[in-house]
Motif scaffolding. Structure first.
Motif, PDB file in Angstrom:
ATOM      1  N   GLN A  90      76.528 -11.127  71.511  1.00  0.00           N
ATOM      2  CA  GLN A  90      75.534 -12.098  71.535  1.00  0.00           C
ATOM      3  C   GLN A  90      75.010 -11.991  69.895  1.00  0.00           C
ATOM      4  O   GLN A  90      74.541 -12.632  68.864  1.00  0.00           O
ATOM      5  CB  GLN A  90      74.668 -12.348  72.517  1.00  0.00           C
ATOM      6  CG  GLN A  90      74.749 -12.401  74.007  1.00  0.00           C
ATOM      7  CD  GLN A  90      74.175 -12.482  75.613  1.00  0.00           C
ATOM      8  OE1 GLN A  90      72.942 -10.999  74.696  1.00  0.00           O
ATOM      9  NE2 GLN A  90      74.179 -13.159  75.793  1.00  0.00           N
ATOM     10  N   ARG A  91      74.726 -10.726  70.205  1.00  0.00           N
ATOM     11  CA  ARG A  91      73.952 -10.340  68.233  1.00  0.00           C
ATOM     12  C   ARG A  91      75.104 -10.493  67.748  1.00  0.00           C
ATOM     13  O   ARG A  91      74.515 -11.054  66.308  1.00  0.00           O
ATOM     14  CB  ARG A  91      74.109  -8.668  68.088  1.00  0.00           C
ATOM     15  CG  ARG A  91      72.963  -8.269  68.732  1.00  0.00           C
ATOM     16  CD  ARG A  91      72.534  -6.726  69.291  1.00  0.00           C
ATOM     17  NE  ARG A  91      72.152  -6.638  67.449  1.00  0.00           N
ATOM     18  CZ  ARG A  91      71.379  -5.727  66.657  1.00  0.00           C
ATOM     19  NH1 ARG A  91      69.950  -6.186  67.657  1.00  0.00           N
ATOM     20  NH2 ARG A  91      71.378  -5.102  65.985  1.00  0.00           N
ATOM     21  N   ALA A  92      76.394 -10.658  67.728  1.00  0.00           N
ATOM     22  CA  ALA A  92      77.567 -11.193  66.561  1.00  0.00           C
ATOM     23  C   ALA A  92      77.438 -12.602  66.438  1.00  0.00           C
ATOM     24  O   ALA A  92      77.282 -13.163  65.788  1.00  0.00           O
ATOM     25  CB  ALA A  92      78.944 -10.835  66.894  1.00  0.00           C
ATOM     26  N   GLU A  93      77.266 -13.423  67.317  1.00  0.00           N
ATOM     27  CA  GLU A  93      77.213 -14.953  67.123  1.00  0.00           C
ATOM     28  C   GLU A  93      76.251 -15.563  67.035  1.00  0.00           C
ATOM     29  O   GLU A  93      75.849 -16.283  65.992  1.00  0.00           O
ATOM     30  CB  GLU A  93      77.300 -15.429  68.770  1.00  0.00           C
ATOM     31  CG  GLU A  93      77.430 -16.686  68.918  1.00  0.00           C
ATOM     32  CD  GLU A  93      77.842 -18.077  67.882  1.00  0.00           C
ATOM     33  OE1 GLU A  93      77.539 -18.865  68.199  1.00  0.00           O
ATOM     34  OE2 GLU A  93      79.014 -17.277  67.756  1.00  0.00           O
ATOM     35  N   ALA A  94      74.871 -14.413  67.593  1.00  0.00           N
ATOM     36  CA  ALA A  94      73.123 -15.079  66.536  1.00  0.00           C
ATOM     37  C   ALA A  94      73.606 -14.957  64.750  1.00  0.00           C
ATOM     38  O   ALA A  94      72.566 -15.148  64.394  1.00  0.00           O
ATOM     39  CB  ALA A  94      72.296 -13.902  67.090  1.00  0.00           C
ATOM     40  N   ALA A  95      73.932 -13.458  64.805  1.00  0.00           N
ATOM     41  CA  ALA A  95      74.442 -13.186  62.573  1.00  0.00           C
ATOM     42  C   ALA A  95      75.491 -14.337  62.527  1.00  0.00           C
ATOM     43  O   ALA A  95      74.658 -14.914  61.204  1.00  0.00           O
ATOM     44  CB  ALA A  95      75.512 -11.636  62.994  1.00  0.00           C
ATOM     45  N   ARG A  96      76.378 -14.410  62.847  1.00  0.00           N
ATOM     46  CA  ARG A  96      76.620 -15.352  62.428  1.00  0.00           C
ATOM     47  C   ARG A  96      76.191 -17.474  61.851  1.00  0.00           C
ATOM     48  O   ARG A  96      76.373 -17.903  60.918  1.00  0.00           O
ATOM     49  CB  ARG A  96      78.653 -15.655  62.963  1.00  0.00           C
ATOM     50  CG  ARG A  96      79.630 -17.048  62.661  1.00  0.00           C
ATOM     51  CD  ARG A  96      80.275 -17.370  63.734  1.00  0.00           C
ATOM     52  NE  ARG A  96      79.663 -17.910  64.272  1.00  0.00           N
ATOM     53  CZ  ARG A  96      78.829 -19.453  64.481  1.00  0.00           C
ATOM     54  NH1 ARG A  96      78.885 -19.506  63.785  1.00  0.00           N
ATOM     55  NH2 ARG A  96      78.495 -20.079  65.913  1.00  0.00           N
ATOM     56  N   ALA A  97      75.956 -17.076  63.752  1.00  0.00           N
ATOM     57  CA  ALA A  97      74.878 -19.017  63.832  1.00  0.00           C
ATOM     58  C   ALA A  97      74.006 -19.127  62.367  1.00  0.00           C
ATOM     59  O   ALA A  97      73.775 -20.036  61.666  1.00  0.00           O
ATOM     60  CB  ALA A  97      74.692 -18.981  64.925  1.00  0.00           C
TER      61      ALA A  97
END
Length: 126
Positions: A90-97
């Motif tokens: 979820q953190r990786a997705e947040a950072a990417r988005a």
């Protein structure tokens, strides 16, 4: 409290009106959507206003010329929460988005981001 401070300048190809509207109405809700997965406690956007007054104040400081279009502040309870909050995916997705969205309106080369630890000196609003 640990605070991320993001001092922002808009991209040259984005109008001032469009910059502020997009940041507030599109990017803000996107950040809010990732808040729990990032363990963020508070998110504030400060949009630059009254540029004429800002220019007058800057002339009282040696060699201060440029201004920023705004500041983002994000709070965490601790450095540990900032570093390890939530599910890794979820953190990786947040950072990417968030990075993808920021690239639509922020001039990364002329902006800056850093972490701070708050030391409240006074707060007469309480």
């Amino acid at each position: 409290m640990i605070k991320l401070v993001y001092v922002i300048r808009k991209r040259a190809d984005v109008s001032e009106k469009d910059f502020h509207e997009y940041w507030l109405k599109k990017h803000g809700p996107l950040v809010r959507g990732f808040a729990k997965s990032m363990r963020a406690k508070k998110y504030v956007q400060s949009h630059t206003v009254f540029e004429d007054a800002g220019q007058q104040i800057r002339t009282t400081r040696p060699r201060m010329k440029e201004t920023y279009d705004g500041i983002t502040e994000v709070w965490w309870d601790s450095l540990e929460d900032f570093n390890s909050g939530g599910d890794i995916k979820q953190r990786a997705e947040a950072a990417r988005a968030l990075l993808e969205d920021e690239s639509k309106f922020i001039d990364f080369e002329r902006s800056s981001i850093f972490l701070t630890e708050e030391h409240e000196i006074f707060d007469y609003t309480k």
